[in-house]
Design an enzyme around this catalytic site. Sequence first.
Site, mmCIF file in Angstrom:
data_model
loop_
_atom_site.group_PDB
_atom_site.id
_atom_site.type_symbol
_atom_site.label_atom_id
_atom_site.label_comp_id
_atom_site.label_asym_id
_atom_site.label_seq_id
_atom_site.Cartn_x
_atom_site.Cartn_y
_atom_site.Cartn_z
ATOM 1 N N ASP A 6 16.678 -27.384 63.679
ATOM 2 C CA ASP A 6 17.223 -26.065 63.311
ATOM 3 C C ASP A 6 17.970 -26.078 61.972
ATOM 4 O O ASP A 6 17.973 -25.091 61.244
ATOM 5 C CB ASP A 6 18.105 -25.471 64.423
ATOM 6 C CG ASP A 6 19.176 -26.424 64.925
ATOM 7 O OD1 ASP A 6 19.238 -27.569 64.454
ATOM 8 O OD2 ASP A 6 19.962 -26.021 65.807
ATOM 9 N N SER A 19 15.606 -28.742 68.372
ATOM 10 C CA SER A 19 16.907 -29.095 67.800
ATOM 11 C C SER A 19 17.659 -30.150 68.595
ATOM 12 O O SER A 19 18.739 -29.898 69.147
ATOM 13 C CB SER A 19 17.731 -27.836 67.632
ATOM 14 O OG SER A 19 16.977 -26.949 66.856
ATOM 15 N N ARG A 74 17.308 -39.026 71.957
ATOM 16 C CA ARG A 74 18.090 -38.755 73.171
ATOM 17 C C ARG A 74 18.348 -37.256 73.229
ATOM 18 O O ARG A 74 18.271 -36.572 72.217
ATOM 19 C CB ARG A 74 19.419 -39.524 73.179
ATOM 20 C CG ARG A 74 20.492 -39.005 72.251
ATOM 21 C CD ARG A 74 21.729 -39.859 72.307
ATOM 22 N NE ARG A 74 21.467 -41.202 71.844
ATOM 23 C CZ ARG A 74 21.518 -41.574 70.549
ATOM 24 N NH1 ARG A 74 21.832 -40.695 69.621
ATOM 25 N NH2 ARG A 74 21.254 -42.799 70.182
HETATM 26 C C1 GLC Z 1 22.691 -31.131 68.315
HETATM 27 C C2 GLC Z 1 21.315 -31.735 68.054
HETATM 28 C C3 GLC Z 1 20.847 -31.442 66.641
HETATM 29 C C4 GLC Z 1 20.952 -29.956 66.343
HETATM 30 C C5 GLC Z 1 22.379 -29.471 66.611
HETATM 31 C C6 GLC Z 1 22.550 -27.980 66.363
HETATM 32 O O1 GLC Z 1 23.625 -31.811 67.551
HETATM 33 O O2 GLC Z 1 21.357 -33.125 68.264
HETATM 34 O O3 GLC Z 1 19.510 -31.867 66.454
HETATM 35 O O4 GLC Z 1 20.605 -29.707 65.018
HETATM 36 O O5 GLC Z 1 22.710 -29.752 67.969
HETATM 37 O O6 GLC Z 1 21.747 -27.208 67.184
#
Ligand code: GLC
Length: 500
Positions: free
Chosen positions: A218, A164, A179
């Site tokens: 996620d 995530s 990143r």
């Molecule tokens: C951050 C991550 C994203 C993820 C979110 C929730 O924003 O960059 O990919 O879905 O957190 O966990």
Amino acid sequence: MSFDDLHKATERAVIQAVDQICDDFEVTPEKLDELTAYFIEQMEKGLAPPKEGHTLASDKGLPMIPAFVTGSPNGTERGVLLAADLGGTNFRICSVNLHGDHTFSMEQMKSKIPDDLLDDENVTSDDLFGFLARRTLAFMKKYHPDELAKGKDANPMRLGFTFSYPVDQTSLNSGTLIRWTKGFRIADTVGKDVVQLYQEQLRAQGMPMVKVVALTNDTVGTYLSHCYTSDNTDSMTSGEISEPVIGCIFGTGTNGCYMEEINKITKLPQELRDKLIKEGKTHMIINVEWGSFDNELKHLPTTKYDVVIDQKLSTNPGFHLFEKRVSGMFLGEVLRNILVDLHSQGLLLQQYRTKEQLPRHLTTPFQLSSEVLSHIEIDDSTGLRETELSLLQSLRLPTTPTERVQIQKLVRAISRRSAYLAAVPLAAILIKTNALNKRYHGEVEIGCDGSVVEYYPGFRSMLRHALALSPLGAEGERKVHLKIAKDGSGVGAALCALVA
Ligand code: GLC
């Protein structure tokens, strides 16, 4: 001036300062309109091919990442699959049994990510993915010892990997890290394929039978698991049908995904779009990465505290600025910065003469968790005793009853801004996809997961209130059903692995 007069004057000054801060945190209906319109504009821009010389890593706009998932499950899917989930404070590995009737059972092992993997700047990708593989091995020993013993001769077990963080996804089972967000800072992972990194470490730990076949976010997992578990097939009898349209997370981080028409994802190569459409696919999930909304700060409300947190205290300055105003990782940090500032102005916590004398927990970034704010938010005890205890326990910070009243006002302003801003991407996606005017009565379901939306008191009501104030209006808001979709990361990854 007598001591009493002085005391009263300070108290007035505190109230004035706090009221001013609360005003700065207000998000008006006009602001909601402005932000929603800008969000839609940014979504459209993000779906188009990038300008020359721009990449997902350099661009400040909405990433709008195609997730290579082109269908939604209907609940009849069956199978036993592995799922691994790295996304916040924990790593989870599960074996998911999809029963094919909207239900599932699951065995899982959860491990806290060791602090040194997060804090130490010398940590490498091998350290992190080695840790993930060791935890996977422990899981296999406990739950699949026979497969493990067979080694290379075992039937491969399919694993869906929920990762995530922003990934430039190139197919269902590959993607490079754009990143880090949410605290990681392992420089050598950026630009690498995270599936390969994990697979290599699985091999190195003697698990050739575990095949990482799908990579997902996620939010995508939440969307898919919500589709799988929600039973919409009895529309004839229930009269109403709600269509799942968005999967979203309001937790440590915040983000969402939705189904977009393949024709509109013009940044996908034309040949790929033609091929998918020939195969009968019409839609693909887009991982919006909305944490990065308005990184250029053209429209987001910004206080001096937001600037300090982004520039001086966060691991990814200049990026994920929406997330820094909305998600659980930052709510406490905003309050902490305000308290330290009010102290430095001689307005609060004056029993400590200098900043150095303040309790260490209060001067250490990210030590004030959003859970503490959630206790303060709903404290209605006499003298705000709950708040007093909560601040004592978490920060070793004694407070006076009058200070606590002000702190509670600040907490409510911070959480309200978060919930109001959270309504913006939801309203924007519903408007852009015209979801409220489609099918039946245009009822829509939004699958949500994450500690803030699930546990923060009043968050969902404030969010709904903001949806009604947004361009959706009260009528639109009534058609929106926010559903908690628990365990999306595990079940969603398994569903991805099944179709891979
Ligand atoms: C951050 C991550 C994203 C993820 C979110 C929730 O924003 O960059 O990919 O879905 O957190 O966990």
